[in-house]
Design an enzyme around this catalytic site. Sequence first.
Site, mmCIF file in Angstrom:
data_model
loop_
_atom_site.group_PDB
_atom_site.id
_atom_site.type_symbol
_atom_site.label_atom_id
_atom_site.label_comp_id
_atom_site.label_asym_id
_atom_site.label_seq_id
_atom_site.Cartn_x
_atom_site.Cartn_y
_atom_site.Cartn_z
ATOM 1 N N ASP A 91 0.708 -1.194 -0.008
ATOM 2 C CA ASP A 91 -0.016 -0.090 -0.106
ATOM 3 C C ASP A 91 0.733 1.051 0.171
ATOM 4 O O ASP A 91 0.638 2.291 -0.759
ATOM 5 C CB ASP A 91 -0.866 -0.001 1.309
ATOM 6 C CG ASP A 91 -2.302 -0.953 1.069
ATOM 7 O OD1 ASP A 91 -2.732 -1.112 -0.039
ATOM 8 O OD2 ASP A 91 -2.688 -1.176 2.223
ATOM 9 N N THR A 92 1.855 1.516 0.930
ATOM 10 C CA THR A 92 2.661 2.536 0.923
ATOM 11 C C THR A 92 3.484 2.771 -0.220
ATOM 12 O O THR A 92 3.770 3.925 -0.581
ATOM 13 C CB THR A 92 3.463 2.535 2.393
ATOM 14 O OG1 THR A 92 4.179 1.363 2.376
ATOM 15 C CG2 THR A 92 2.610 2.672 3.248
#
Length: 410
Positions: free
Chosen positions: A182-183
Amino acid sequence: MTKEPSGAAADEEAKPLPLEGVRVLELGSLIAGPYAASILAQFGANVVKIEPPGTGDPLRRWRKMHNDTSLWWYSQSRNKKSLTLNLKDPDAQAIVHKLVEESDIVIENFRPGTLEKWNLGWEQLSAINPSLIMIRVSGYGQDGPYASRPGFAAIAESIGGLRHLAGYPDRPPVRAGVSIGDTLASLYGVIGAMMAMHHLKVNGGKGQYVDVALYEAVFGVMESMIPEYGMFGFVRERTGASMPGIAPSSTYRSRDERYIVIAANSDSIFKRLMNAIGRQDLADDPELTHNDGRAKRSDELDEAIEAWTSSHNLADALTVLENAAVPASGINTAADIFEDPHFRAREMITEQPLPGGGEISLPGIVPKLSATPGTTRWLGPGLGEHNIEILEGLGYSAADIQALKDKDVI
C-alpha cells in the site's frame, strides 16, 4: 520531547509549505490512496477527504484506539479536512463535481469501474476540469485481465514477488510486518502526480491520470529478480537474514540474546571489520580481498563474525563497530526507536495534543526539505468535521445543508 507547534516546530510552521495552494480531493479509504493524500497534506496541500456518512473511513477503527478513534487515523489523516458524502447519491455526486471544478488532484482507490458507476470516473471528472490530475490506485491497474479483481497489499506483495522472498527457505513465506504494498503504491502515486503537475505547468494542455497498481508498485522494487531469470533462468529464493552472493552481510546473535545486523560487503569495510574483531588473518587473506572470493566463503565468515558478536553484549559490539566505521545496527523495536536520540534530534518523533487531553506521538515527516519543510498542522479530523465549512464554501445555504443531512446525503 519534541512538541509541536511550539519552539522549533513553531518556526517550521512559519516557513512556506511547498504545496500551498494545491487542492486535493480524496475519494477512497484505508491506506493506498489516503496515504498518498497524507503525504501531500503534510507539505501544505489542502486535502478534502470524502467519507461515508455515519461510519467514515474504516481506518478510524483499525488497531489501537483512543476514545473510539484509531491512533493510526490521527497520524495518517493529519492536515486533512473531513466531508461526509454518500457517493451513490446523485446529490453527493453533484457536490463532488463542484469540488472537482476547483481541485488540482483527485485521489481514489476503488476497484476499477466503481467511480464510473457513480458518474465520478476519469472521463466525467476531466470533462468538468480539463486540467485535473487523478491518482487511480487499484490492485491490478485500470486495465488488463485482472483489473476487476479486488486487491489488498498482502495480495500485491504475493503476486509481485515480495512474499516469495520474505522469510527462511525451510518455512512458509512471511509478511514484511507492515502493508508495504500500500505505502509503495502511495509513493508512486505522489511521484506520478508531481510529474504530471510539472508537465502541465511546463507544457500546458490537459491533465492526466496516474494509474498505480499495487502489484506493480511491489514488482517495481524487486531489484534484479527478472533480469536474472530472463538471462539465466535463476529463481531467487528466500534466504532468511543473509544476502547470497554478497558477503559478509547478515544478522548475528549477541551475548545478551539480541540481534545485530552487520553489512561489511565492501572491500575496505570488510578489512576494518576483520581487524576490529581480531581476525587479521582473514583481513589479510588474498582470497577475501574482493566480494566474489568472500561470497564463496560466506559461511566461514559468518561463523567468525558470530563467534565475536556472541561474546559481546549488543551495546558493546555496536561501540566497537562504530569506532571501526563498520555499518551495523541492533534490530530496533518501537521502544528502541522511541528512546533513540537520533530519531529525536531529527524530529522523527513528535508529540501532538489529543482531543480531550493527553498526547499522541507521531512519526516525523519525510523527506526533509531545507527551505520548505512539511509540518503537522492538526490531527486526523472528526467525521464530517468540515462539512459546513466546505459546503458553505461551495455556495450551499444552511437550509441546503440541513436538507442534505435529512436525506442522508452527508
